[in-house]
Each structure stands twice: as C-alpha cells, then as structure tokens.
Design a protein around this motif. Structure first.
Motif, PDB file in Angstrom:
ATOM      1  N   LEU A  35     -55.189  -3.146  48.964  1.00 25.09           N
ATOM      2  CA  LEU A  35     -54.759  -1.475  49.472  1.00 25.09           C
ATOM      3  C   LEU A  35     -55.565  -0.333  49.056  1.00 25.09           C
ATOM      4  O   LEU A  35     -55.900  -0.034  48.436  1.00 25.09           O
ATOM      5  CB  LEU A  35     -53.330  -1.125  49.074  1.00 25.09           C
ATOM      6  CG  LEU A  35     -52.546  -0.131  49.370  1.00 25.09           C
ATOM      7  CD1 LEU A  35     -52.406   0.341  51.345  1.00 25.09           C
ATOM      8  CD2 LEU A  35     -50.894   0.364  49.232  1.00 25.09           C
ATOM      9  N   ILE A  36     -56.227   0.301  50.682  1.00 23.92           N
ATOM     10  CA  ILE A  36     -57.192   1.555  49.659  1.00 23.92           C
ATOM     11  C   ILE A  36     -56.133   2.758  50.341  1.00 23.92           C
ATOM     12  O   ILE A  36     -55.404   3.138  50.845  1.00 23.92           O
ATOM     13  CB  ILE A  36     -58.356   1.785  50.855  1.00 23.92           C
ATOM     14  CG1 ILE A  36     -59.077   0.535  51.093  1.00 23.92           C
ATOM     15  CG2 ILE A  36     -59.491   2.490  50.855  1.00 23.92           C
ATOM     16  CD1 ILE A  36     -60.712   0.092  51.758  1.00 23.92           C
ATOM     17  N   SER A  37     -56.836   3.566  48.779  1.00 21.88           N
ATOM     18  CA  SER A  37     -55.875   4.215  48.617  1.00 21.88           C
ATOM     19  C   SER A  37     -56.957   5.986  48.501  1.00 21.88           C
ATOM     20  O   SER A  37     -57.687   6.131  48.121  1.00 21.88           O
ATOM     21  CB  SER A  37     -55.341   5.022  47.108  1.00 21.88           C
ATOM     22  OG  SER A  37     -54.415   6.062  47.741  1.00 21.88           O
ATOM     23  N   PRO A  38     -57.275   6.645  49.802  1.00 18.30           N
ATOM     24  CA  PRO A  38     -58.319   8.077  50.199  1.00 18.30           C
ATOM     25  C   PRO A  38     -58.979   8.574  48.772  1.00 18.30           C
ATOM     26  O   PRO A  38     -57.419   9.064  48.239  1.00 18.30           O
ATOM     27  CB  PRO A  38     -58.379   7.819  51.457  1.00 18.30           C
ATOM     28  CG  PRO A  38     -57.246   6.672  52.631  1.00 18.30           C
ATOM     29  CD  PRO A  38     -56.057   7.010  51.254  1.00 18.30           C
ATOM     30  N   HIS A 112     -59.812   5.981  45.873  1.00 17.38           N
ATOM     31  CA  HIS A 112     -61.587   6.217  45.784  1.00 17.38           C
ATOM     32  C   HIS A 112     -60.991   8.394  45.405  1.00 17.38           C
ATOM     33  O   HIS A 112     -59.845   8.452  45.647  1.00 17.38           O
ATOM     34  CB  HIS A 112     -61.685   6.619  47.422  1.00 17.38           C
ATOM     35  CG  HIS A 112     -63.484   7.974  47.765  1.00 17.38           C
ATOM     36  ND1 HIS A 112     -63.409   7.462  48.706  1.00 17.38           N
ATOM     37  CD2 HIS A 112     -63.567   7.598  46.744  1.00 17.38           C
ATOM     38  CE1 HIS A 112     -64.886   8.729  48.714  1.00 17.38           C
ATOM     39  NE2 HIS A 112     -64.698   9.094  47.326  1.00 17.38           N
ATOM     40  N   SER A 113     -61.432   8.287  44.284  1.00 15.86           N
ATOM     41  CA  SER A 113     -61.384  10.065  43.897  1.00 15.86           C
ATOM     42  C   SER A 113     -59.646   9.616  43.544  1.00 15.86           C
ATOM     43  O   SER A 113     -59.199   9.699  43.333  1.00 15.86           O
ATOM     44  CB  SER A 113     -62.199  10.886  45.282  1.00 15.86           C
ATOM     45  OG  SER A 113     -62.173  11.787  44.648  1.00 15.86           O
ATOM     46  N   LEU A 114     -58.982  10.841  44.664  1.00 16.64           N
ATOM     47  CA  LEU A 114     -58.122  11.116  43.871  1.00 16.64           C
ATOM     48  C   LEU A 114     -57.168   9.939  44.569  1.00 16.64           C
ATOM     49  O   LEU A 114     -56.134   9.864  43.626  1.00 16.64           O
ATOM     50  CB  LEU A 114     -57.190  12.724  45.199  1.00 16.64           C
ATOM     51  CG  LEU A 114     -55.659  12.936  44.487  1.00 16.64           C
ATOM     52  CD1 LEU A 114     -55.292  13.099  43.848  1.00 16.64           C
ATOM     53  CD2 LEU A 114     -55.072  14.075  45.921  1.00 16.64           C
ATOM     54  N   GLY A 115     -57.506   9.248  45.131  1.00 16.84           N
ATOM     55  CA  GLY A 115     -56.712   7.581  45.762  1.00 16.84           C
ATOM     56  C   GLY A 115     -56.529   7.165  44.473  1.00 16.84           C
ATOM     57  O   GLY A 115     -56.041   6.167  44.489  1.00 16.84           O
ATOM     58  N   GLY A 116     -57.892   7.081  43.691  1.00 18.60           N
ATOM     59  CA  GLY A 116     -57.760   6.675  42.796  1.00 18.60           C
ATOM     60  C   GLY A 116     -56.827   7.024  41.592  1.00 18.60           C
ATOM     61  O   GLY A 116     -55.944   5.909  40.835  1.00 18.60           O
ATOM     62  N   VAL A 137     -63.460   3.141  42.756  1.00 16.15           N
ATOM     63  CA  VAL A 137     -64.537   3.792  43.012  1.00 16.15           C
ATOM     64  C   VAL A 137     -64.805   4.928  43.304  1.00 16.15           C
ATOM     65  O   VAL A 137     -64.395   5.121  43.727  1.00 16.15           O
ATOM     66  CB  VAL A 137     -64.643   2.473  44.330  1.00 16.15           C
ATOM     67  CG1 VAL A 137     -66.237   2.930  44.419  1.00 16.15           C
ATOM     68  CG2 VAL A 137     -64.373   1.234  44.051  1.00 16.15           C
ATOM     69  N   ALA A 138     -65.392   5.121  42.422  1.00 19.43           N
ATOM     70  CA  ALA A 138     -65.852   7.500  42.983  1.00 19.43           C
ATOM     71  C   ALA A 138     -64.744   7.582  42.481  1.00 19.43           C
ATOM     72  O   ALA A 138     -64.175   8.528  43.250  1.00 19.43           O
ATOM     73  CB  ALA A 138     -66.912   7.870  44.187  1.00 19.43           C
ATOM     74  N   VAL A 139     -64.330   7.553  40.791  1.00 18.46           N
ATOM     75  CA  VAL A 139     -62.945   7.803  41.126  1.00 18.46           C
ATOM     76  C   VAL A 139     -62.989   8.927  39.320  1.00 18.46           C
ATOM     77  O   VAL A 139     -64.057   8.292  38.745  1.00 18.46           O
ATOM     78  CB  VAL A 139     -61.872   7.465  40.240  1.00 18.46           C
ATOM     79  CG1 VAL A 139     -60.443   7.707  40.266  1.00 18.46           C
ATOM     80  CG2 VAL A 139     -61.434   6.148  41.860  1.00 18.46           C
ATOM     81  N   THR A 229     -67.486  13.347  40.576  1.00 19.42           N
ATOM     82  CA  THR A 229     -66.823  12.827  39.741  1.00 19.42           C
ATOM     83  C   THR A 229     -68.299  11.743  39.336  1.00 19.42           C
ATOM     84  O   THR A 229     -68.056  10.281  39.464  1.00 19.42           O
ATOM     85  CB  THR A 229     -65.694  11.201  40.017  1.00 19.42           C
ATOM     86  OG1 THR A 229     -65.867  10.862  41.281  1.00 19.42           O
ATOM     87  CG2 THR A 229     -64.437  12.157  40.817  1.00 19.42           C
ATOM     88  N   PRO A 230     -68.729  12.556  38.507  1.00 21.98           N
ATOM     89  CA  PRO A 230     -70.510  11.798  38.078  1.00 21.98           C
ATOM     90  C   PRO A 230     -69.415  10.403  36.977  1.00 21.98           C
ATOM     91  O   PRO A 230     -68.342  11.025  36.598  1.00 21.98           O
ATOM     92  CB  PRO A 230     -70.826  12.743  37.561  1.00 21.98           C
ATOM     93  CG  PRO A 230     -69.975  13.941  36.963  1.00 21.98           C
ATOM     94  CD  PRO A 230     -68.722  13.666  38.508  1.00 21.98           C
ATOM     95  N   HIS A 231     -69.912   9.625  36.842  1.00 21.87           N
ATOM     96  CA  HIS A 231     -70.320   8.494  35.475  1.00 21.87           C
ATOM     97  C   HIS A 231     -69.426   9.501  34.186  1.00 21.87           C
ATOM     98  O   HIS A 231     -68.460   8.620  34.479  1.00 21.87           O
ATOM     99  CB  HIS A 231     -71.459   7.691  35.187  1.00 21.87           C
ATOM    100  CG  HIS A 231     -72.576   7.382  35.741  1.00 21.87           C
ATOM    101  ND1 HIS A 231     -71.763   6.711  36.654  1.00 21.87           N
ATOM    102  CD2 HIS A 231     -73.600   7.738  36.710  1.00 21.87           C
ATOM    103  CE1 HIS A 231     -73.055   6.144  37.583  1.00 21.87           C
ATOM    104  NE2 HIS A 231     -74.425   7.058  37.603  1.00 21.87           N
ATOM    105  N   GLU A 232     -69.392  10.482  33.541  1.00 18.50           N
ATOM    106  CA  GLU A 232     -68.894  10.315  32.419  1.00 18.50           C
ATOM    107  C   GLU A 232     -67.564  11.238  32.743  1.00 18.50           C
ATOM    108  O   GLU A 232     -66.879  10.567  32.066  1.00 18.50           O
ATOM    109  CB  GLU A 232     -70.231  11.612  31.583  1.00 18.50           C
ATOM    110  CG  GLU A 232     -70.882  12.020  31.635  1.00 18.50           C
ATOM    111  CD  GLU A 232     -72.355  11.551  32.685  1.00 18.50           C
ATOM    112  OE1 GLU A 232     -73.278  11.529  32.198  1.00 18.50           O
ATOM    113  OE2 GLU A 232     -72.149  11.723  34.129  1.00 18.50           O
TER     114      GLU A 232
END
Length: 284
Positions: A35-38, A112-116, A137-139, A229-232
């Motif tokens: 289930l993907i959360s955008p 992803h991002s806020l979805g994460g 991912v990219a969170v 949302t860079p690595h850090e």
C-alpha cells in the motif's frame, strides 16, 4: 474505470479517500500487497510508473490518495482542521478496506515523504497492527538542524514557519509554490517538525514515545539530490526508531542514468527500487 487500476473509495470520519487497486501480478499466487502512501500534494496517479514496476517485481499494489489530495475529499478549506493524527487514522481505514485482499498474504506499507511519516505514525499509534513491514523512500523529518551545512538548511526554518503563519492567517494553505493546497492542521504539524525535530502530540498521545516502542521491520531508503528530504533528514527520523530493525540504504543514479531527486525516483529509479522493495516485502 482506468485501464491500469480499479478506482475505489474509502469513507472515514466525513472524508472520502481515493484508492487505486492495481491488478494482481501475473503468475504470482498470494503475492505480498504493498500500500503506497503518497507525498504531500502528490496525487496517487503520479505513482503509476512505480506501481507498474512493483507489479512487474511480483507484488500486489494499491495507492491511496492522502485526505484532500487527488480523488480524496474534502478539498482543504478554512473549515478543515485535520492534521497528522487524521492522516495516520486514514491509513488504518484503507488497510481495513483491503482486508479481503490482504487475507493470507504479507502486507507492506510504502510511504513517500509525508506519506511515509503518516504510515510510520499509523504503525506506532496502533499497537497490535498486522502490517509486516514498512518501506520509507525519500522520507525524512524536515528539521532544519538536520540538513547539511549551507543555505538550504538555514532556509528551512524561516520557509516553514512563514508558510505556517500564512496558513493561520488564511485558514488554509493555498498551495503557493509548495505542497499543493493543504489543511491548516497538516501545515501546523509539518511546521512543528521542521522547527523542533519532533512529532507533536497526536490526540493526546506522545508520538515520539510510540515510535520508540515500534518493532516493525523498516527499509529506509534515501535518494541522491533530494531537495526536500536529503539523506540526513532520514537518518534523524530513523534515530527515533530505537526498537525497530532498520535496513538503511542510500540510492544513487545508475552510471549514465537520469538524475534523481525527491520526485523523479518514481520514474527514473522505479525498476531497481521496486526490485529492492520486493525483496524486502518477501522476507519472512
């Protein structure tokens, strides 16, 4: 009816959440369901290339629009007060709707991002949940102090707090160049994380303590050239998960491949990331 997926809707607390359910992967019985959360302001249909790659990797896929985005209602307005607590609750409502499809198979949340963040908060605030894993991912938590030294990090604090002030005055964020149209509660909670590096209390619950108690396996992947949302920032978020088994990875562009960033990975890195997530989803 879309040729790629079946459009359904989930009713929860006066909201109507759009849910895209993709066909089962070919020749794969009882495939794990993802289930993907955008991301903030990103409609579910944006993830079509990535959903296709996940199906090709042998996973069943569903994508749920965040409340107020894409096919979901209500459209953010001055009357909307919902924030992170409601978004986390929405994840549970979608999982309940998918109960029949999930029966007998592993379930993975992918945010992803806020979805994460909302997927993570749902798991932390729902003891005894039946989700098998979480892929981020990219969170990241956009705390201004967690950014690499330089003008971008220093700009996060005034940028986020200016948006929060404007939203309080207007009653809603109109989407002027960032994030799409947003309810004031979402902006309030997002700005709090940018200012403090912590999640706010959600419906009276200490979200930070709940995160420390989480035991669900996590695959945390940051991508190169992520402007938001860079690595850090993902490192900072993962540090809160002191009880969860975490696999932390950084994903870069393939030699000669297209440049990655906060959004483009869903297309330019869809296949390798889908393959990695399928491997994580099937781990027993």
């Amino acid at each position: 009816m879309n040729a790629d997926y079946q459009q359904e809707f989930v009713e929860v607390d006066g909201a109507r959440l759009g849910l895209q359910i993709y066909p089962e992967p070919a020749e794969t019985a009882d495939a794990p369901l993802v289930l993907i959360s955008p991301a903030m302001g990103v409609p579910a249909r944006y993830y079509r290339p990535f959903a296709t790659a996940l199906r090709a990797a042998g996973l069943a896929v569903a994508v749920a629009d965040l409340r107020g985005t894409g096919a979901s209602t209500p459209r953010p307005s001055r009357r909307c007060r919902y924030g992170y607590a409601e978004l986390a609750t929405d994840v549970g409502a979608v999982l309940a709707t998918l109960k029949e499809q999930r029966n007998g198979r592993r379930t993975l949340l992918l945010g992803h991002s806020l979805g994460g963040q909302t997927a993570l908060l749902h798991l932390a605030l729902t003891p005894g949940h039946d989700v098998d894993g979480l892929a981020l991912v990219a969170v990241g938590l956009p705390w201004w102090r967690s950014y690499p030294p330089g003008p971008r990090g220093y700009a996060v604090l005034p940028f986020s707090q200016t948006i929060a002030v404007a939203t309080r005055l207007l009653g809603v964020w109109p989407g002027w160049g960032f994030g799409g149209r947003l309810a004031r509660g979402v902006v309030r909670d997002w700005a709090y994380t940018a200012r403090t590096g912590r999640f706010p209390q959600l419906d009276g619950v200490d979200a930070e303590a709940a995160l420390r108690d989480l035991r669900t396996p996590v695959l945390a992947v940051s991508v190169d050239n992520d402007q938001y949302t860079p690595h850090e920032t993902l490192d900072h978020l993962c540090a809160k998960l002191t009880g969860a088994p975490i696999t932390r990875e950084r994903h870069g562009a393939e030699p000669g491949g297209s440049r990655l960033d906060h959004f483009s990975w869903t297309r330019t890195a869809a296949t390798p990331l889908a393959t990695r997530i399928a491997r994580f989803a099937t781990q027993g």
